[in-house]
Design an enzyme around this catalytic site. Structure first.
Site, mmCIF file in Angstrom:
data_model
loop_
_atom_site.group_PDB
_atom_site.id
_atom_site.type_symbol
_atom_site.label_atom_id
_atom_site.label_comp_id
_atom_site.label_asym_id
_atom_site.label_seq_id
_atom_site.Cartn_x
_atom_site.Cartn_y
_atom_site.Cartn_z
ATOM 1 N N LYS A 140 52.906 193.265 18.848
ATOM 2 C CA LYS A 140 53.081 194.719 18.888
ATOM 3 C C LYS A 140 53.030 195.231 20.324
ATOM 4 O O LYS A 140 52.381 196.225 20.632
ATOM 5 C CB LYS A 140 52.025 195.393 18.030
ATOM 6 C CG LYS A 140 52.105 194.955 16.571
ATOM 7 C CD LYS A 140 51.250 195.787 15.678
ATOM 8 C CE LYS A 140 51.279 195.379 14.226
ATOM 9 N NZ LYS A 140 52.489 194.885 13.702
ATOM 10 N N CYS A 141 53.754 194.548 21.195
ATOM 11 C CA CYS A 141 53.738 194.835 22.624
ATOM 12 C C CYS A 141 55.155 195.195 23.064
ATOM 13 O O CYS A 141 56.128 194.755 22.457
ATOM 14 C CB CYS A 141 53.257 193.575 23.357
ATOM 15 S SG CYS A 141 53.335 193.619 25.146
#
Length: 159
Positions: free
Chosen positions: A35-36
């Site tokens: 989730k970057c």
């Protein structure tokens, strides 16, 4: 002398893996997150693996949740995400810490071998370490370094 081959790590499926099994292989070690903003690098990493895998190259992905809680999932969720979204087929490992007192011994060693811009600490997700066939660290790359930019260094290490 210590090398990559002196360490063990838990694979994403829970199996203990002796990294000595990568003796003779050029290895790219990467701390990952699902989730970057840099998560799309999984695609470039997979492309490197596809391009060089049959020549003695592999990537070892180590999910890490130490940077803005960007890897909150379980190992099963991480594996499914990587496969579904990026077709990841290179080895992935169980979630680890890369900084601090609980940092995995492999990462303690990697940071000692190649300090980086902010001392030994890992700055963010997708910091990359290129390791030669002998298990010695050749190079460290910043999180923002696109995987395709590593091709020349991988070629040299494979030669």
């Amino acid at each position: 002398m210590t090398s990559l081959h002196d360490f063990k790590a838990t694979a994403i499926d829970g199996q203990e893996t002796d990294l000595a099994s990568y003796d003779g292989t050029v290895v790219l070690v990467v701390n990952t997150a699902s989730k970057c903003g840099l998560t799309p690098q999984f695609q470039g990493l997979q492309e490197l693996y596809d391009q060089y895998g049959d020549r003695g190259f592999t990537i070892l992905g180590f999910p890490c949740d130490q940077f803005a809680h960007q890897e909150p999932g379980t190992e099963e969720e991480i594996a499914e995400f990587c496969q579904r979204n990026y077709g990841v087929s290179f080895p992935m490992f169980a979630k680890i810490d890369v900084n601090g007192k609980d940092a995995h011994p492999l990462y303690q060693w990697l940071k000692k071998e190649q300090g980086g811009l902010i001392g030994g600490a890992i700055k963010w997700n997708f910091t990359k370490f290129l390791v030669g066939r002998d298990g010695a660290v050749l190079e460290r790359y910043a999180p923002t370094t696109e995987p395709a930019k590593l091709a020349d260094d991988i070629e040299k290490a494979l030669a």
